[in-house]
Design a protein around this motif. Structure first.
Motif, PDB file in Angstrom:
ATOM      1  N   GLY A   1      -0.578  -4.367   2.588  1.00 38.17           N
ATOM      2  CA  GLY A   1      -0.571  -4.010   1.340  1.00 38.17           C
ATOM      3  C   GLY A   1      -1.724  -5.701   1.146  1.00 38.17           C
ATOM      4  O   GLY A   1      -2.107  -6.140   1.889  1.00 38.17           O
TER       5      GLY A   1
ATOM      6  N   TYR B   1       1.300  -1.388   0.040  1.00 36.38           N
ATOM      7  CA  TYR B   1      -0.043   0.204  -0.126  1.00 36.38           C
ATOM      8  C   TYR B   1       1.388   1.196   0.008  1.00 36.38           C
ATOM      9  O   TYR B   1       2.104   1.459   0.337  1.00 36.38           O
TER      10      TYR B   1
ATOM     11  N   TYR C   1      -8.370  -7.014   0.920  1.00 35.68           N
ATOM     12  CA  TYR C   1      -7.024  -6.291   0.733  1.00 35.68           C
ATOM     13  C   TYR C   1      -6.400  -6.944  -0.837  1.00 35.68           C
ATOM     14  O   TYR C   1      -6.359  -8.349  -0.836  1.00 35.68           O
TER      15      TYR C   1
ATOM     16  N   TYR D   1      -2.490   1.228   6.130  1.00 38.78           N
ATOM     17  CA  TYR D   1      -4.185   1.460   5.937  1.00 38.78           C
ATOM     18  C   TYR D   1      -4.020   0.845   7.377  1.00 38.78           C
ATOM     19  O   TYR D   1      -4.541   0.217   7.829  1.00 38.78           O
TER      20      TYR D   1
ATOM     21  N   LEU E   1      -5.167   2.739  -2.675  1.00 35.23           N
ATOM     22  CA  LEU E   1      -4.887   1.973  -1.790  1.00 35.23           C
ATOM     23  C   LEU E   1      -3.354   1.960  -2.553  1.00 35.23           C
ATOM     24  O   LEU E   1      -2.261   1.636  -1.730  1.00 35.23           O
ATOM     25  N   LEU E   2      -2.772   1.511  -3.420  1.00 37.10           N
ATOM     26  CA  LEU E   2      -1.955  -0.010  -4.126  1.00 37.10           C
ATOM     27  C   LEU E   2      -0.986   0.959  -4.231  1.00 37.10           C
ATOM     28  O   LEU E   2      -1.458   2.794  -5.538  1.00 37.10           O
TER      29      LEU E   2
END
Ligand SMILES: [Mg+2]
Length: 379
Positions: free
Chosen positions: A28, A15, A300, A19, A329-330
């Motif tokens: 991640g 990520y 995720y 998070y 987020l990636l």
């Protein structure tokens, strides 16, 4: 057409930033890439979530592979039933519909991809066709502090997201401060949703919801323990804010019970809970009969799941407009096309054939290396 090989590859896509949620911090998306090869040269792709470990999920998928090789991808529903029976019922040791959903989701979506590629049709066309032109997603701001969450919420509101969703269950004082600052940052017109991820008892949930009401919250997701329908119903009966069931609903039976008990105003649902596309729609149809809308759940995951859920959700008449989006987020996505960047908070219905995904081989290789590095670090 016969399945000749099923290849699995553990991947980790880090990520961009940590998070934060009620149960900890995630760094991640760990998945197992599933590639289904056929005797006419087609390759269908999917992914399963790699928790608690990629090697555990791969071991289960190996059993499924033995069942599927030599069979037709068009036997998808039957194959999933046989896999579940062989892995979780036949030896009488356990019944695990929830875990089997997580294990098999990647294989199930890859079979849909093959079916679509074989017929030249998008998955949503095989499912009866899209009933909408686009799907709306919420803005999902991140941050260690209320200030950071609010700053991202502001950007997302400016970018066109009408619904802003944030995690709570991080301590009552911080939760209230996040809600206050996010409301201030996005103005009065945006709809706010929040998710304590089962962190609250019914009494605490009602206390927090009464306090949160001043920030005009649209919906709260799964505030209470997911083992208990009655706890959620207890909160919903007295809440000033609409209530969604998330971890309560994985299977069609769960959906029926939540609808019957009138425990939720909305059901949040993902392919990794239901075990793929077919059962995702089955659950959605049960909710539809109770006049309850479905909201896409995110985990995720990479763009493969984003697209697969999008294909399935395009066919639902009872789809909500605050769907979960995890792609931002990636650090990088393994999907080269289609472009999965939100435009004004939405994505158009995607074409095919199949899921319509082209992977980026270099990005896949990088994610495979990241997984190996992490696995070695943990060894
Ligand atoms: Mg949730």
């Amino acid at each position: 057409m016969k399945i000749t090989q099923i290849k699995t590859t553990p991947l980790l896509v880090p990520y961009k930033k940590p998070y934060h949620w009620a149960k900890g911090i995630i760094h991640g998306a760990g998945v197992v890439l599933v590639e289904v090869h056929t005797d006419d040269g087609l390759v269908g792709i999917g992914e399963s979530i790699a928790t608690p470990s990629a090697s555990a999920i791969e071991s289960y998928l190996k059993i499924a592979k033995e069942i599927c090789i030599g069979r037709s991808p068009f036997e998808n529903t039957r194959l999933m039933g046989e896999c579940y029976h062989a892995m979780f019922q036949a030896l009488g040791t356990c019944s695990a519909p929830r875990f089997s959903g997580q294990v098999l989701a990647g294989l199930e979506m890859a079979l849909w991809d093959v079916m679509g590629k074989s017929t030249g049709r998008a998955v949503h066309e095989l499912l009866g066709g899209a009933v909408r032109d686009k799907i709306d997603y919420f803005g999902f701001p991140q941050g260690a502090t209320a200030e950071e969450v609010a700053a991202e919420a502001h950007e997302m509101a400016q970018a066109g997201c009408d619904v802003i969703y944030f995690k709570v269950g991080r301590g009552d004082a911080l939760d209230l401060e996040i809600a206050r600052q996010v409301r201030q940052a996005v103005g009065p017109d945006k709809r706010l949703r929040m998710d304590p991820n089962e962190s609250w008892s019914p009494v605490r949930a009602l206390r927090m919801l009464r306090k949160m009401a001043e920030f005009d919250i649209d919906m709260v997701e799964q505030p209470t323990n997911a083992e208990s329908i009655s706890a959620l119903a207890q909160v919903r009966n007295r809440s000033p804010i609409a209530i969604a069931a998330d971890q309560l609903v994985f299977t069609p039976h769960n959906a029926y019970d939540v609808c019957r008990e009138k425990a939720a105003d909305l059901i949040v649902l993902g392919l990794h809970e239901t075990g793929g596309i077919a059962r995702f729609r089955k659950v959605a149809h049960i909710a539809e009969a109770a006049d309850i809308d479905i909201c896409i759940h995110g985990l995720y995951e990479t763009g493969i799941t984003t697209v697969a859920a999008h294909q399935a959700a395009a066919t639902l008449s009872n789809l909500d407009d605050g769907n979960q989006y995890m792609n931002h987020l990636l650090k990088w996505d393994i999907v080269k096309s289609p472009n999965l960047s939100l435009q004004n908070g939405s994505l158009p219905v995607l074409g095919g054939p199949g899921l319509g995904i082209e992977l980026d081989p270099e990005a896949v290789a990088r994610a495979a290396e990241a997984h190996i590095r992490e696995a070695e670090g943990n060894a």
